[in-house]
Write a protein that holds these residues in place. Sequence first.
Motif, mmCIF file in Angstrom:
data_model
loop_
_atom_site.group_PDB
_atom_site.id
_atom_site.type_symbol
_atom_site.label_atom_id
_atom_site.label_comp_id
_atom_site.label_asym_id
_atom_site.label_seq_id
_atom_site.Cartn_x
_atom_site.Cartn_y
_atom_site.Cartn_z
ATOM 1 N N ARG A 338 0.855 -1.183 0.000
ATOM 2 C CA ARG A 338 0.000 0.000 0.000
ATOM 3 C C ARG A 338 0.892 1.234 0.000
ATOM 4 O O ARG A 338 1.879 1.287 0.731
ATOM 5 C CB ARG A 338 -0.899 0.034 1.242
ATOM 6 C CG ARG A 338 -1.791 -1.184 1.418
ATOM 7 C CD ARG A 338 -2.502 -1.133 2.776
ATOM 8 N NE ARG A 338 -3.245 -2.349 3.033
ATOM 9 C CZ ARG A 338 -4.525 -2.524 2.746
ATOM 10 N NH1 ARG A 338 -5.213 -1.521 2.207
ATOM 11 N NH2 ARG A 338 -5.130 -3.663 2.997
ATOM 12 N N THR A 339 0.508 2.230 -0.789
ATOM 13 C CA THR A 339 1.247 3.490 -0.839
ATOM 14 C C THR A 339 0.277 4.635 -0.598
ATOM 15 O O THR A 339 -0.698 4.780 -1.347
ATOM 16 C CB THR A 339 1.928 3.680 -2.210
ATOM 17 O OG1 THR A 339 2.795 2.579 -2.463
ATOM 18 C CG2 THR A 339 2.730 4.970 -2.227
ATOM 19 N N PRO A 340 0.492 5.453 0.442
ATOM 20 C CA PRO A 340 -0.406 6.589 0.682
ATOM 21 C C PRO A 340 -0.465 7.510 -0.530
ATOM 22 O O PRO A 340 0.525 7.693 -1.247
ATOM 23 C CB PRO A 340 0.236 7.292 1.886
ATOM 24 C CG PRO A 340 1.064 6.241 2.555
ATOM 25 C CD PRO A 340 1.565 5.362 1.449
ATOM 26 N N ASN A 341 -1.641 8.101 -0.745
ATOM 27 C CA ASN A 341 -1.827 8.994 -1.888
ATOM 28 C C ASN A 341 -2.474 10.308 -1.470
ATOM 29 O O ASN A 341 -3.326 10.849 -2.173
ATOM 30 C CB ASN A 341 -2.667 8.310 -2.974
ATOM 31 C CG ASN A 341 -2.644 9.077 -4.282
ATOM 32 O OD1 ASN A 341 -1.688 9.782 -4.578
ATOM 33 N ND2 ASN A 341 -3.700 8.956 -5.064
ATOM 34 N N ASP A 343 -4.064 13.093 1.704
ATOM 35 C CA ASP A 343 -5.247 13.176 2.550
ATOM 36 C C ASP A 343 -6.510 13.101 1.698
ATOM 37 O O ASP A 343 -6.605 13.716 0.637
ATOM 38 C CB ASP A 343 -5.247 14.480 3.345
ATOM 39 C CG ASP A 343 -4.120 14.542 4.363
ATOM 40 O OD1 ASP A 343 -3.585 13.470 4.709
ATOM 41 O OD2 ASP A 343 -3.770 15.661 4.792
ATOM 42 N N ASN A 345 -7.694 10.542 0.125
ATOM 43 C CA ASN A 345 -7.659 9.538 -0.938
ATOM 44 C C ASN A 345 -7.273 8.181 -0.374
ATOM 45 O O ASN A 345 -6.362 8.085 0.462
ATOM 46 C CB ASN A 345 -6.645 9.920 -2.021
ATOM 47 C CG ASN A 345 -6.929 11.269 -2.635
ATOM 48 O OD1 ASN A 345 -8.087 11.626 -2.868
ATOM 49 N ND2 ASN A 345 -5.886 12.040 -2.893
ATOM 50 N N PRO A 347 -5.409 4.579 -0.381
ATOM 51 C CA PRO A 347 -4.040 4.331 -0.844
ATOM 52 C C PRO A 347 -4.000 3.659 -2.208
ATOM 53 O O PRO A 347 -4.974 3.037 -2.654
ATOM 54 C CB PRO A 347 -3.461 3.420 0.239
ATOM 55 C CG PRO A 347 -4.639 2.769 0.865
ATOM 56 C CD PRO A 347 -5.746 3.776 0.802
ATOM 57 N N GLU A 348 -2.868 3.788 -2.869
ATOM 58 C CA GLU A 348 -2.602 3.008 -4.071
ATOM 59 C C GLU A 348 -2.133 1.618 -3.649
ATOM 60 O O GLU A 348 -1.518 1.456 -2.598
ATOM 61 C CB GLU A 348 -1.563 3.713 -4.938
ATOM 62 C CG GLU A 348 -2.065 5.066 -5.437
ATOM 63 C CD GLU A 348 -1.092 5.779 -6.345
ATOM 64 O OE1 GLU A 348 -1.545 6.373 -7.325
ATOM 65 O OE2 GLU A 348 0.125 5.745 -6.058
ATOM 66 N N VAL A 378 -12.265 7.580 1.129
ATOM 67 C CA VAL A 378 -11.828 7.365 2.509
ATOM 68 C C VAL A 378 -13.038 7.203 3.427
ATOM 69 O O VAL A 378 -14.065 7.876 3.264
ATOM 70 C CB VAL A 378 -10.950 8.540 2.974
ATOM 71 C CG1 VAL A 378 -10.609 8.432 4.452
ATOM 72 C CG2 VAL A 378 -9.676 8.595 2.140
#
Length: 402
Positions: A338-341, A343, A345, A347-348, A378
């Motif tokens: 998981r990669t944060p994208n 606030d 959204n 995650p990717e 979210v």
Amino acid sequence: MLIRTLVIAAMGLTLLPATSASVEDPVYLVAGLRGANEVGAPGDPDGLATVALKISGDDVSFAIRWDRIDGPKAAHIHLGARGTNGDVRLDLLQGRLPKTALGVAGTAKADPALVAALVANPNGFYANLHNDAFESGAVRGQFHRLNRAIDLRGVLHGADQATISSRLDGWWLRPASATSMAFTATWSGVLPPVSGHIEGVPFGAVASAELFEDPDGLQPNLTGLAGEAPVDKALLKRIVNQPQAFDAVLRSLEGGVVRERLSTVPPKHPRALTADVLLGAQIYACTRQPGGSLAFTQFDVSAKLRRSIDHSFVQPVTGPPQWIAPDHSAVRGAVVSRTPNGDGNIPELVLDATQAGAGAGLLAHATQILRLNTKGGVAPSGTCVEGSKASVLYNADYLFLG
């Protein structure tokens, strides 16, 4: 001995040069590019592209496929986190392409320190395509690391199954319409090609179809080209019905010619499909947490993707996520990373894919799935009523690789 140091300010890192042996070999990275990701000058609002890398030591093989943008005249890897612009660290493409092109493949040499930084933090780098309409950048996307190998030719080729191949597998062809042919050509050990044709056997027996032309020769580091070219309707029909009566022909600088007879056996080949969310919602249920408080947690997802792909959970709450195409091909996913994208959204994601449907079709090739360029979705914050549900709209691009 002089030791050079590469300082990467945007990442807050100082990296010493690394030998190619210090990098796990090979490493595969993928970026999903969108015009909305450009920073500063706006990008193409409709455009998207995929860039895939295979890194082996200091050799970087790449494949690029674009859609809904004018052909790029440059493609680079830049240093820079999401939302920031950074310097070019590696040129992939520098020069104009034939007007029929929709994708390219090739190789580039990278400094070992750059390779080490790129592998250590792929999301700290982005790919950018530039064209005449968007000089500062048409589409952009951050890199993600895959946990399985892929055949880069699948990204070059795109989504749809070819129906004709050449006997040495250098060409994959598919009628895109009654008057156009989609093509993917790959080569090695030849001078830069100046043209690609389909020619009747013997030469001159029937009219030929030109698939691409570049009188000056393609960029020397390129090893593949994909696209779509107009073809006379009667000739196209004859090629489809009697492929063995035609050669696929590459002509290169200084008069070189490489011929491959077309085959009646449909090719088995990798593909890459990007399907964006047309209408989708992340669905949450209000549940009691271990400490006794109430909060919204993932219950399901309901989305309709381009190409009429349906996305949901196999079972609410427990999952796993699934994608089902109209042709009954289907896959299920297991999250790898998981990669944060930002606030607001979701995650990717990078997911492993398991086949769960028909053995042929739109999704039958997929071994990995990426959820990219996410917007919204979210879970609501604050208190909630136990058992209540909330649907939160979201957008994303799903990339199916294999």
